[in-house]
Enzyme design. Structure first.
Site, PDB file in Angstrom:
ATOM      1  N   ARG A  77       0.826  -1.209   0.000  1.00 38.39           N
ATOM      2  CA  ARG A  77       0.000   0.000   0.000  1.00 38.39           C
ATOM      3  C   ARG A  77       0.860   1.257   0.000  1.00 38.39           C
ATOM      4  O   ARG A  77       0.506   2.257  -0.619  1.00 38.39           O
ATOM      5  CB  ARG A  77      -0.953  -0.038   1.197  1.00 38.39           C
ATOM      6  CG  ARG A  77      -2.076  -1.036   0.948  1.00 38.39           C
ATOM      7  CD  ARG A  77      -2.590  -1.736   2.156  1.00 38.39           C
ATOM      8  NE  ARG A  77      -3.583  -2.729   1.801  1.00 38.39           N
ATOM      9  CZ  ARG A  77      -3.283  -3.985   1.426  1.00 38.39           C
ATOM     10  NH1 ARG A  77      -2.000  -4.378   1.381  1.00 38.39           N
ATOM     11  NH2 ARG A  77      -4.220  -4.828   1.078  1.00 38.39           N
ATOM     12  N   ASP A  87     -26.804  10.228  10.079  1.00 37.29           N
ATOM     13  CA  ASP A  87     -25.701  10.457   9.152  1.00 37.29           C
ATOM     14  C   ASP A  87     -25.820  11.884   8.626  1.00 37.29           C
ATOM     15  O   ASP A  87     -26.888  12.487   8.670  1.00 37.29           O
ATOM     16  CB  ASP A  87     -25.753   9.447   7.993  1.00 37.29           C
ATOM     17  CG  ASP A  87     -24.385   9.210   7.378  1.00 37.29           C
ATOM     18  OD1 ASP A  87     -23.798   8.148   7.637  1.00 37.29           O
ATOM     19  OD2 ASP A  87     -23.897  10.115   6.673  1.00 37.29           O
TER      20      ASP A  87
END
Lengths: 207, 285
Positions: B40, B148
Site C-alpha cells: 500500500r 448520518d
C-alpha cells in the site's frame, strides 16, 4: 416488534442542560460550567478568561471543554492563554496544555523562546511541541537547541522528535551531541537510533 | 527503460512510518505485516509521484493533499455490511446492556445510536442482534436511532434494500426471517423492522444537530473519527460525551482509540471488546 420508535407525538428530549444546570461559568455544578464554556463564541476576547478558568478548574470534563474552546479560538490569543499552564504543578494540566498547543500553528512563533527557556523541563516540553510544527522549521530549531544545550534530558527529548521529523542535515548536529555527552550512554543509544531512522539505515552509524 | 516503481522502504524507514501512523491514528503494524504495508505504501508513493521514502514521508507528515486519509484508507477496510465487527454486538448484549437497563428510568427506553449510520446496515444489525440474542428485549423498550450527515445515505437506509455482499455475514435463516427478496440480487428489510429504526440527519461536529438526538445509553461511532482532523475529532468527542447519559458507553472501530482523542471517557475492557464509558460519577442533571 419489541423495538420502539418515536413519532411526532413523543419527540426526542433534547440533550441540552436541564433548568437545574443552566449554563453558568461560576456555578458549583460542573455540568453548568461545561455548558457555559461550550456556548462561548470562539472569539479571541474569550481566550484570556478561559485561560484563567483553566487554572482553577478541577473537573476533567469542564477542563476539556475549556481546552477545546481555546483550540477553536486558536491564534496568538489562545497560545498566550495556554503557555502559562506548561509551568503548572498539575501534570495532567501541563500535558493537556501541551497537546492543545501542538494543534495551534501560532505556537510556532513561541517555539524559539520555549526551546531557550531557563527551565529544562520547559525545554523538554517545547521539544515535544516541535513535533507537531512544520518539519523543516521545527527540525532547524531543535538542532539549534541541541547545539547549545547543556542538559542531557532536553537533548534526549529533541533527539526523539528528530527521529520523526529530522532530515540528513540534522545528522552532524546529532553526532556532535553524542560526542559532547559521551558519558550519557542512553543519549548515545537514542542518537544512534534517530540517525538510523533519519538516514533510513543507509548512513554510517554515529558512535 | 527503467521501472518507475519506487524503491522499497528500509527497515528503519518502515519503523519510522509505523511510529508515525501509531501516534497519529492508533493503527499499529508490526514487522509481521510488512508486506501488507509495503504494497500500500508503494501504491501511495506511486500515486503521489514520490521518488523516495523521505519524499513520501515529508508529504505524509504535512498531510499534503489529505495524504494521511489516503494512506489510512488504503490500510483499512472501508465497507459496511451486516454484523460487521460482531464482537462489539456480543459485547453490547453480554456486558453493556445489563448495566444500561439497571441505570435507566423504568419508564424510559434504552436508547442506542448508530452514527454515522451510512446506508443503515449497522442500526439494522443492532436491531436484528438484539431480537435474536437478547431475551430481555421482550420486557425492555429499546429505541434505535441511525444518523448520518449524508441525506442520500439516509434515504437508502430508510428504503432498506441491500445486495448480496451486504448480507454475506448473515446466516441464511436470518435473511429469510428479516428480509424480503425484492429483486434477483436484492433484499429488503421487512416492514416491521424498518419501521422500528428511526433515521435522522446529524453532523458529529455540530453540537446542535447532535444535541437534537437526545441522550443515549450506547453509541456506536465506528470508523469515522479516524478520518477527522485533530480539531474535528476533539469537537466530536465533546459532542459524543454530551450525547451520552452518565455511565453510557461508546463503541469505536477496531482501529480507533478514544484515549488518543479525549480524556473524557474511561476505558472499559470487556472480554469481547474495548469500549469507552462516560464516567458514572458526573451526573449533574
Amino acid at each position: 416488534m419489541p423495538l420502539t420508535r418515536r413519532d411526532g407525538s413523543s419527540p426526542i428530549p433534547p440533550a441540552d442542560p436541564t433548568p437545574t444546570s443552566r449554563p453558568d461559568p461560576s456555578s458549583p455544578d460542573p455540568e453548568a460550567r461545561r455548558a457555559a464554556t461550550r456556548l462561548l463564541p470562539p472569539n479571541p476576547e474569550s481566550a484570556g478568561p478561559l485561560g484563567r478558568m483553566l487554572a482553577h478548574e478541577r473537573d476533567g470534563s469542564v477542563r476539556e471543554a475549556i481546552l477545546t474552546a481555546l483550540a477553536r479560538i486558536g491564534g496568538d490569543a489562545a497560545v498566550a492563554a495556554l503557555l502559562p499552564h506548561l509551568r503548572s504543578d498539575d501534570a495532567a494540566l501541563r500535558s493537556a496544555a501541551l497537546t492543545t498547543l501542538q494543534g495551534l500553528p501560532a505556537t510556532l512563533a513561541q517555539l524559539p523562546a520555549l526551546l531557550a527557556d531557563e527551565d529544562p523541563d520547559i525545554r523538554v516540553l517545547a521539544a515535544e511541541i516541535a513535533r507537531a510544527m512544520p518539519a523543516g522549521e521545527a527540525a532547524a530549531l531543535l538542532c539549534g537547541m541541541i547545539a547549545r544545550e547543556r542538559e542531557p534530558n532536553p537533548c534526549a527529548a529533541a533527539v526523539e522528535v528528530l527521529a520523526e521529523i529530522g532530515g540528513p542535515d540534522c545528522l552532524p548536529v546529532l553526532e556532535a551531541c553524542a560526542g559532547r555527552f559521551a558519558s550519557e550512554p542512553f543519549l548515545g543509544f537514542a542518537i544512534r537510533a534517530a540517525s538510523a531512522r533519519i538516514s533510513g539505515g543507509r548512513a554510517p552509524a554515529t558512535r | 527503460m527503467t521501472s518507475a516503481v519506487p524503491p522499497r522502504a528500509t527497515a528503519d524507514e518502515f519503523q519510522r512510518l509505523c511510529d508515525f501512523l501509531y501516534r497519529r491514528t492508533g493503527l499499529s503494524f508490526t514487522p509481521a505485516r510488512r508486506y501488507y504495508v509495503d504494497r500500500r505504501l508503494a501504491a501511495r508513493m506511486e500515486a503521489t509521484g514520490a521518488a523516495t521514502f523521505p519524499d513520501y514521508f515529508a508529504r505524509l507528515r504535512a498531510d499534503a493533499g489529505g495524504e494521511v486519509e489516503h494512506l489510512v484508507n488504503s490500510l483499512t477496510v472501508n465497507e459496511t455490511y451486516f454484523f460487521r465487527e460482531d464482537h462489539q454486538l456480543r459485547c453490547l448484549t453480554s456486558s453493556i446492556l445489563p448495566g444500561a437497563v439497571a441505570r435507566r428510568v423504568p419508564s424510559e427506553p434504552v436508547r442506542i445510536w448508530s452514527v454515522p449510520c451510512s446506508t443503515g446496515e449497522e442500526p439494522y444489525s443492532i436491531a436484528i442482534w438484539l431480537l435474536e440474542n437478547w431475551p430481555p428485549i421482550d420486557d425492555v423498550d429499546v429505541e434505535i436511532v441511525g444518523s448520518d450527515i449524508d441525506t442520500l445515505a439516509l434515504a437508502a437506509a430508510r428504503d432498506g434494500i441491500y445486495g448480496r455482499r451486504s448480507l454475506s455475514r448473515l446466516p441464511p435463516a436470518l435473511v429469510t426471517k428479516y428480509f424480503d427478496q425484492s429483486g434477483d440480487e436484492s433484499w429488503r428489510i421487512i416492514d416491521g423492522l424498518r419501521e422500528s429504526v428511526l433515521f435522522t440527519e446529524a453532523n458529529l461536529i455540530d453540537p446542535a444537530t447532535v444535541g437534537a438526538q437526545g441522550r443515549f445509553d450506547v453509541i456506536f461511532c465506528r470508523n469515522v473519527l479516524i478520518y477527522f482532523d485533530d480539531m474535528s475529532r476533539r469537537v466530536a468527542a465533546e459532542n459524543l460525551y454530551d450525547a451520552l447519559v452518565p455511565g453510557g458507553y461508546i463503541c469505536l472501530g477496531h482501529a480507533e482509540s478514544m484515549s488518543r482523542i479525549s480524556p473524557l471517557f474511561e476505558v472499559r475492557r470487556h472480554e469481547e471488546a474495548i469500549v469507552y464509558q462516560r464516567p458514572e460519577g458526573d451526573a449533574h442533571d
